[in-house]
Design an enzyme around this catalytic site. Structure first.
Site, PDB file in Angstrom:
ATOM      1  N   ARG A  93       0.802  -1.227   0.000  1.00 53.09           N
ATOM      2  CA  ARG A  93       0.000   0.000   0.000  1.00 53.09           C
ATOM      3  C   ARG A  93       0.838   1.283   0.000  1.00 53.09           C
ATOM      4  NH1 ARG A  93      -1.906   4.192   0.170  1.00 53.09           N
ATOM      5  NH2 ARG A  93      -4.029   4.880   0.686  1.00 53.09           N
ATOM      6  N   LYS A  94       2.061   1.174   0.500  1.00 53.10           N
ATOM      7  CA  LYS A  94       2.971   2.334   0.546  1.00 53.10           C
ATOM      8  C   LYS A  94       2.301   3.561   1.176  1.00 53.10           C
ATOM      9  CE  LYS A  94       5.820   0.973  -3.432  1.00 53.10           C
ATOM     10  NZ  LYS A  94       5.012  -0.115  -4.070  1.00 53.10           N
ATOM     11  N   ALA A  96       1.698   6.920   3.140  1.00 55.78           N
ATOM     12  CA  ALA A  96       2.601   8.082   3.131  1.00 55.78           C
ATOM     13  C   ALA A  96       1.944   9.336   3.685  1.00 55.78           C
ATOM     14  CB  ALA A  96       3.100   8.342   1.713  1.00 55.78           C
ATOM     15  N   ASP A  97       1.018   9.184   4.652  1.00 61.02           N
ATOM     16  CA  ASP A  97       0.329  10.354   5.192  1.00 61.02           C
ATOM     17  C   ASP A  97       0.575  10.441   6.697  1.00 61.02           C
ATOM     18  OD1 ASP A  97      -1.514  12.576   5.311  1.00 61.02           O
ATOM     19  OD2 ASP A  97      -2.503  11.730   3.544  1.00 61.02           O
ATOM     20  N   GLY A  99      -0.216  10.213  10.786  1.00 65.20           N
ATOM     21  CA  GLY A  99      -0.662   9.056  11.546  1.00 65.20           C
ATOM     22  C   GLY A  99      -2.156   8.814  11.560  1.00 65.20           C
ATOM     23  N   THR A 101      -4.497   9.827   9.499  1.00 61.48           N
ATOM     24  CA  THR A 101      -5.024   9.479   8.179  1.00 61.48           C
ATOM     25  C   THR A 101      -4.692   8.043   7.808  1.00 61.48           C
ATOM     26  OG1 THR A 101      -4.824  11.777   7.454  1.00 61.48           O
ATOM     27  CG2 THR A 101      -5.027  10.108   5.738  1.00 61.48           C
TER      28      THR A 101
END
Length: 265
Positions: A93-94, A96-97, A99, A101
């Site tokens: 899923r990678k 990258a936002d 915590g 979210t």
């Protein structure tokens, strides 16, 4: 210093229940092969998983690629195949936002990743809060063990995940010893002298092709395993260009396992 310990030895000493389980599966199946199956229909996806299942320790998904995804139609059969063939599931899923979210993205929405994926991964770009958010989501969603990989290095040409960024991503991984189980990386990430035993999973591994024209760069199995990779991630090399996935599955399983045995000597 690349470890020469066996997967069994590492399973016995590892603080993560998920890593223990994965190392055990690898030893049982004599496989350090992860199949990356990026196809657009559930039928093709499940068919490839079933065919490759005997040869792999892990299947890597991009579940949002599947056009006809449904939890009952895609995930329930996938979980049954994981049980049938004794492999784990890794949703690539990678995240990258921030915590809060990523906590919602991991646990909720259409895909409910935390419910079914043993492992997921995240970029370090937003800081250590991403680890905390994902761990909370896992703990609140399931009693089953979950693990997180940090994206320290990528296999694509021109990747920005190098140097200081990679170093700081490793520092983020050090904030949680039982949930962060390792890295997506091209080599060993150290940490041994501080008591960390990180799993290294390496994409962009190929026995034949050198690239795909879209920035992917392939490296050989012996090279990546000797350099510290514990699990080789292979996609199109298993089923692209008319390849027979059963034949290629055994070919890559054997190559990966023999490279591991060489490293342990």
């Amino acid at each position: 210093m690349v470890t020469t310990l066996s997967y069994t030895q590492r399973a016995e000493a590892h603080p993560s229940p998920l890593a223990k389980r994965l190392f055990t599966v690898m030893e049982q199946k004599k496989s350090n092969l992860c199949a990356s199956i990026d196809v657009k229909t559930t039928d093709e996806f499940l068919s490839l998983v079933d065919t490759l299942g005997p040869y792999i320790c892990l299947v890597k998904t991009h579940i949002d690629i599947i056009d006809d995804f449904s939890f009952e139609g895609t995930i329930v059969p996938l979980k049954k195949l994981a049980e049938k063939h004794n492999f784990l599931i890794f949703e690539d899923r990678k995240f990258a936002d921030i915590g809060k979210t990523v906590k919602n993205q991991y646990a909720s929405g259409v895909f409910k990743i935390a419910q079914w994926s043993d492992i997921t991964n995240a970029h370090g770009v937003t800081g250590a809060g991403i680890v905390k958010g994902l761990k909370e989501a896992a703990q609140e969603t399931t009693d089953e063990p979950r693990g997180l990989l940090m994206l320290a290095e990528l296999s694509s040409k021109g990747s920005l995940a190098t140097g200081e960024y990679t170093k700081q991503t490793v520092d983020i991984a050090k904030t949680d010893k039982d949930f962060v189980i390792g890295f997506i990386a091209q080599r060993d990430m150290g940490g041994h002298d501080e008591g960390f035993d990180w799993l290294i999973m390496t994409p962009g591994v190929g026995l034949d092709d050198k690239g795909d024209g879209l920035g992917q760069q392939y490296r050989g199995v012996d090279e990546v395993v000797a350099g510290g990779s514990d699990i080789i991630i292979v996609g199109r090399g298993l089923f692209g260009k008319g390849r027979d996935p059963a034949v290629e599955g055994e070919r890559y399983r054997s190559a990966g396992w023999n490279a591991y045995l060489k490293r342990c000597q």
